[in-house]
Design an enzyme around this catalytic site. Structure first.
Site, PDB file in Angstrom:
ATOM      1  N   CYS A  86       0.839  -1.198   0.000  1.00  0.00           N
ATOM      2  CA  CYS A  86       0.000   0.000   0.000  1.00  0.00           C
ATOM      3  C   CYS A  86       0.874   1.247   0.000  1.00  0.00           C
ATOM      4  CB  CYS A  86      -0.971   0.016   1.175  1.00  0.00           C
ATOM      5  SG  CYS A  86      -0.247   0.497   2.744  1.00  0.00           S
ATOM      6  N   ASP A 477     -17.905  12.736 -32.361  1.00  0.00           N
ATOM      7  CA  ASP A 477     -17.664  12.653 -33.794  1.00  0.00           C
ATOM      8  C   ASP A 477     -18.820  11.864 -34.413  1.00  0.00           C
ATOM      9  OD1 ASP A 477     -16.196  12.702 -36.266  1.00  0.00           O
ATOM     10  OD2 ASP A 477     -15.725  10.601 -35.886  1.00  0.00           O
TER      11      ASP A 477
END
Length: 782
Positions: A86, A477
């Site tokens: 971690c 698009d």
């Protein structure tokens, strides 16, 4: 202050760090369709770094386009560090390495617990010594697919040994409690209990002590330092059974936390690392032989039978079958694959035998790149995670100071017994351990990334996962994004009446089938009628084709060809205008007597586009179409999709300018595209979404999110997942801090014990981990 870049831990903004120093740009990596290579979003050349996140790392190259393909630099030495899983451990190691001159780059992979260091051999030796001095044990590992199984086996062995050791520690801790309870005034039993407690603490806490003491020597107060002080203090004030139990429970909680984190980080591997180890390869003597997938050369021909998984990427050379592509694209239904179509490693051949030509080595398949992309995304820190790390770095010393104040002030101000005051302070230290808080964000983010990948959505970092919920407008698009990107026959009719419909259609089909032009192919595919022989076939450049069918000469071409033949009429012109207003390309079939039929071809809207736009509106995200196509066609498609704002005839640089304008008017702006001309706009947008099925490599490299199956509904799905992730993050932070606050109050008022404190810490950790892991099965439908 960190002084070397980390290609796997890039963060999105230099504002999170101090600007006292800059780190060199990350080494360039080979581009791939799933990498996010430098674009106009990049910070040119350098980016700032600092220990800005305290428990965090160097801010590394800040390019929004930091590469996400496998990011171990050539020549780097790779080490496995079992205790590193971690941000806290990563920060410890970074600080240790920061003092070593000559390191060119480091690369942390917390999921695999590995660290890659790029430096000379002499510097590597010094770096390893520095890591050991910090309390960690690095061991060299091999790089490559061959060593992964060995490393996994080693991790499983370490896990098994750890479970047995902690189980023994817990039994001994319980034994120490029993001896303490029954010892009364028996000196022998007291000493026996003391010895048992020492053994239990040693079995469960030797790593914690090693790292904790070294942290204290360096003047750092991390989780290990808090536990070391708390357990040692409890032991010396006579609470040795409780000290043993607390250390054993803490170690068990750490093991559970690590395994839960592994589950989240490895979820994507378990889901899609499904390519078979062997492939059935065609030999020079035309026989078939099973060969290890990693040894199959490019251009080899591979055979897959029904029910088998595809071992490598390739192009179908023989056969037709339905292929289940869910592991790669997230598509729920199988897709037809025939000669010329691509197949991907890890997908499932369902109905018939296929043969395909290998186009990618085992280490470079779409499947392998997906795994690497998600691994790299897991290595980046999301904004909430960086905030939590910074908060924990302030919170832990603050609570330590409060504990010291309680131990000193309570006897002096309130007349409390010194041992009672010290015990209360030690309880506070145990309560203060920010395990739950620190683990709450990475598990949640990684679970969400894995969930998205299972649906065919590749998110290139926690930053984009979190930011997607803030999108205000999405630019789309047209071709290949809102539409299929392929011409399709949408309408045709015979001008000679219904009786001649089929014969005329067969003639057009025969003519179109001989041409390679996309419009002709669309007509042939759309008609699907029996073929007639065509003789004297010839192309008419810029106009169409001509040929002889059944002894008659025909032409199949555009309106220019018909005009040149003097066959244009007002009625025909009116009909052509109607089609053109709908954005259709018109082709005409004619003989020497006149026009026989009209064929209208268009790029049709995807079935999913209308639903996707409707979902965006429900989510409060405006949709705008930006296209290089003509305005009339764009408006027709936009109306079908439900898009209100349309801008056509745009060059790539004009699309980019429009994105800048949308950012000014709306705020956070997304862009969706699939072509080279979309790359600048994708790069300029706050979050770029690329269509991965038909998209170009350049578009996918410039984007931050890749939709593998070209389904626009994946974008609102990403936004919903982002919002759900944010909700879970806030829940986890509230849970972690809320439980800590309650037990801190109980500890200050003397009603909490160390047992209660460690159970509170363990309980909070398990709660936030379980809550975060829910996202791996999150349903993000509307």
């Amino acid at each position: 202050m960190s002084k070397f870049p980390n290609t796997a831990s890039a963060v999105p903004s230099a504002d999170d760090c101090c600007a006292e120093k800059s780190c060199a740009a990350a080494p360039s990596l080979p581009p791939s369709s799933l990498s996010n290579s430098p674009s106009s979003k990049d910070v040119a050349g350098t980016s700032t770094n600092d220990d800005c996140c305290a428990a965090d790392a160097c801010c590394a190259p800040v390019a929004k386009g930091a590469a996400l393909a496998a990011a171990i630099p050539a020549g780097a030495s790779v080490f496995r560090i079992p205790a590193m899983d971690c941000a806290v451990e990563e920060s410890d190691i970074r600080r240790a390495l920061d003092k070593v001159d000559g390191i060119r780059s480091v690369n942390f992979q917390l999921g695999a617990r590995t660290l890659a260091i790029q430096a000379s051999d002499d510097v590597i030796a010094v770096a390893v010594a520095a890591i050991r001095k910090a309390g960690y044990e690095p061991t060299p590992v091999k790089v490559g697919a061959e060593s992964e199984a060995e490393q996994e086996a080693e991790r499983d062995h370490d896990h098994g040994a750890g479970v047995k050791r902690l189980a023994a520690a817990l039994v001994l801790a319980i034994g120490a409690e029993a001896l303490h309870y029954f010892s009364s005034d028996t000196t022998a039993l007291k000493y026996a209990g003391l010895v048992v407690a020492v053994v239990a603490i040693w079995l469960s806490g030797v790593e914690t002590y090693t790292k904790g003491i070294k942290a204290l020597v360096r003047g750092r107060l991390n989780i290990n330092a808090l536990m070391s002080v708390a357990v040692t203090g409890a032991f010396f004030i006579g609470q040795w059974p409780e000290a043993a139990m607390v250390m054993a429970l803490y170690a068990i909680a750490e093991l559970i936390e690590a395994r839960a984190a592994d589950r989240a980080r490895n979820a994507i591997k378990g889901l899609i690392a499904l390519a078979p180890e062997e492939a059935d390869v065609l030999q020079s003597d035309k026989s078939w032989k099973a060969v290890a997938s990693k040894s199959v050369p490019l251009e080899a021909i591979v055979r897959i039978r029904p029910g088998e998984r595809v071992p490598l990427d390739g192009i179908v050379t023989e056969g037709r079958s339905a292929v289940n592509q869910a592991p790669v694209t997230g598509e729920s239904l199988p897709v037809d694959r025939t000669v010329g179509d691509p197949v991907y490693a890890g997908t499932i051949n369902e109905t018939a035998e296929l043969q395909f030509r290998v186009t990618s080595a085992a280490s470079d398949t779409t499947l392998a790149r997906i795994i690497h992309a998600v691994e790299e995304a897991q290595g980046t820190r999301a904004p909430t995670q960086r905030f939590v790390d910074r908060f924990a770095a302030i919170y832990t010393p603050a609570v330590f100071a409060i504990a010291v104040a309680v131990a000193v002030a309570s006897p002096l101000l309130f007349g409390m017994a010194w041992l009672d005051a010290i015990y209360k302070a030690l309880v506070l230290l145990v309560v203060a351990c920010p395990c739950a808080l620190v683990i709450s964000t990475p598990v949640t983010v990684v679970s969400a990334l894995a969930s998205a990948a299972r649906r065919g959505i590749l998110i290139k970092g926690g930053t984009y996962l979190e930011e997607a919920r803030k999108l205000k407008v999405l630019a789309l698009d047209k071709t290949g994004t809102v539409t299929e990107g392929k011409p399709k026959l949408v309408d045709w009719r015979s001008l000679r009446g219904a009786d001649d419909q089929e014969p005329i259609g067969r003639i057009a089909m025969s003519m179109a089938d001989r041409s390679d032009h996309p419009v002709s192919k669309a007509i042939a595919k759309g008609l699907a009628l029996p073929l007639s022989d065509v003789s004297s076939f010839a192309a008419l450049p810029g106009r169409g084709t001509e040929g002889v069918v059944d002894g008659r000469k025909f032409v199949l071409g555009n309106i220019r060809l018909i005009e040149e033949r003097g066959m244009k009429s007002p009625e025909l012109e009116a009909e052509l205008k109607t089609h053109e207003e709908q954005g259709r390309t018109v082709t005409l079939l004619a003989d020497d007597d006149g026009v026989l039929a009209i064929f209208a071809v268009a790029d049709t809207i995807k079935e999913s586009s209308k639903q996707a736009v409707a979902e965006l509106k429900v989510l409060g995200v405006a949709a705008v179409m930006l296209t290089g196509d003509n305005v009339a066609t764009a408006k027709t498609i936009a109306a079908q999709a439900g898009i209100d704002q349309v801008l056509g005839n745009l060059l790539p640089e004009e699309k980019l300018a429009q994105i800048q304008g949308l950012q000014t008017r709306y705020g956070l702006t997304g862009m969706t595209g699939d072509g080279i001309n979309d790359a600048p706009a994708l790069a300029q947008s706050d979050i770029g979404f690329a269509m991965g099925g038909m998209g170009t490599d350049i578009a996918m490299e410039a984007a931050d999110v890749v939709v593998m199956n070209d389904d626009l509904r994946r974008i609102p799905e990403t936004i919903r997942l982002s919002r759900k992730t944010h909700t879970v993050l806030m829940q986890n932070i509230s849970l972690a801090l809320g439980i800590k606050a309650v037990f801190m109050v109980l500890a200050i008022f003397g009603t909490a014990t160390m047992w209660m404190a460690v159970f509170a810490d363990m309980g909070a950790t398990l709660l936030v981990v379980a809550n975060g892991l829910r996202l791996m099965k999150a349903k993000t439908e509307a």
